[in-house]
Design an enzyme around this catalytic site. Sequence first.
Site, short mmCIF file in Angstrom:
data_model
loop_
_atom_site.label_atom_id
_atom_site.label_comp_id
_atom_site.label_asym_id
_atom_site.label_seq_id
_atom_site.Cartn_x
_atom_site.Cartn_y
_atom_site.Cartn_z
N PRO A 83 0.83 -1.20 0.00
CA PRO A 83 0.00 0.00 0.00
C PRO A 83 0.87 1.26 0.00
CG PRO A 83 -0.82 -1.60 1.58
CD PRO A 83 0.51 -2.11 1.10
N GLU A 84 0.57 2.18 -0.89
CA GLU A 84 1.34 3.41 -0.99
C GLU A 84 0.72 4.50 -0.11
OE1 GLU A 84 2.65 4.35 -4.97
OE2 GLU A 84 2.50 2.26 -5.59
N LYS A 99 4.48 5.67 4.43
CA LYS A 99 3.81 4.38 4.47
C LYS A 99 3.62 3.88 5.90
CE LYS A 99 5.69 3.11 -0.06
NZ LYS A 99 6.45 2.12 -0.85
N ASN A 130 5.72 2.02 -6.40
CA ASN A 130 6.00 1.79 -7.81
C ASN A 130 4.91 2.30 -8.74
OD1 ASN A 130 7.95 0.88 -9.62
ND2 ASN A 130 6.82 -1.01 -10.00
N ARG A 143 12.63 -2.48 -8.54
CA ARG A 143 11.26 -2.68 -9.01
C ARG A 143 11.21 -2.49 -10.52
NH1 ARG A 143 7.45 -1.86 -5.05
NH2 ARG A 143 6.08 -2.99 -6.48
#
Length: 252
Positions: A2-3, A50, A160, A237
Site C-alpha cells: 500500500p502506498e 507508508k 512503484n 522494481r
Amino acid sequence: MPEGHLIHRHAREQHAALAGQPVQLSSPQGRFDPSPYADKSLTAVEAYGKHLLYHFIDAPVLHVHLGMRGLFLRFADPTVPPRRGTRLRLAGPEVAYDLIAPIRCEPLPPDAERALRASLGVDPLRDDADPVEAVRRLTAAAVPVGTALLDQRIWAGIGNAWRAELLFLAELTPDAVSVGDARARRLWQLAVEYLALGRDAGQVVSDPTAPDERWVYKRERCRRCGSPIRTWQLGGRTAYACPVDQPAVAER
C-alpha cells in the site's frame, strides 16, 4: 505494498471513527502485547509516508507498517469475532478494524519515534510538507529520478505505481539522473495534487477523467499515444515508461 495515499486514507477514516474515545486493543494471533493500551483513549491517528502512528493518552505511540501483504478489515459491528490470524484489533463502540499480516506492529518509545521521523523524507500528503526541502532532496540525489522516488528518505509514501504515473505526467523518464529544480518542482506539485486524489478515491488516480485507467503502469502500450511501454528493473522494481511521451531530458 500500500502506498502513501492508502495509508493517509486509513488514518483519516480510523481517526474519524475511533479518536477521542477509549479503544479496546487485542491480539487474537498473540503476537502483540496490548496491555500498555488497556482502557487508554486514542487521541490521533497519523500517517507519515507508508507508516501509521496511533497516539494514546499515557501510552507509547503504536507504529504500524503494512508492508507488502498487510491490510485492514473493517467491521461495522465490533462484536463480530476477529479472524484467528489478526495481529491487532482496534475496537471502538461502533466499529472495529482488524490488522492482518503487517511487517510492523509495535510500541515506539520516544527515541524510536524520533528516529523513525528522522529517517523519512517529505510526504506530499502532510500539511507540514516543505516543498523547498522536497525539491532539494530530489535534486541532490545522485541516482536516477525513478530510484530516488522509491527512496523513502527522499519523498515518503511513493511506491512503484505512483512512480510510474507521476513520471509519465511530468514527461520524465525514470532513468533521468539530472532533472533540475524546475522539473523537480513540477514533479512535487503533481505528487501533491494526484496523491490527494488517490487518497480520496482509495486508489491510484492519474487521470481524473478516467480514474480506473493508468497511463503506463502495468500496461503493454501507452494509453496516450499507443507506443509499446518500455520496462526494465530500476531501484529493485519494474520501471514503466513511454519512449515517446517520456524522452530523455536535459537538465533545466
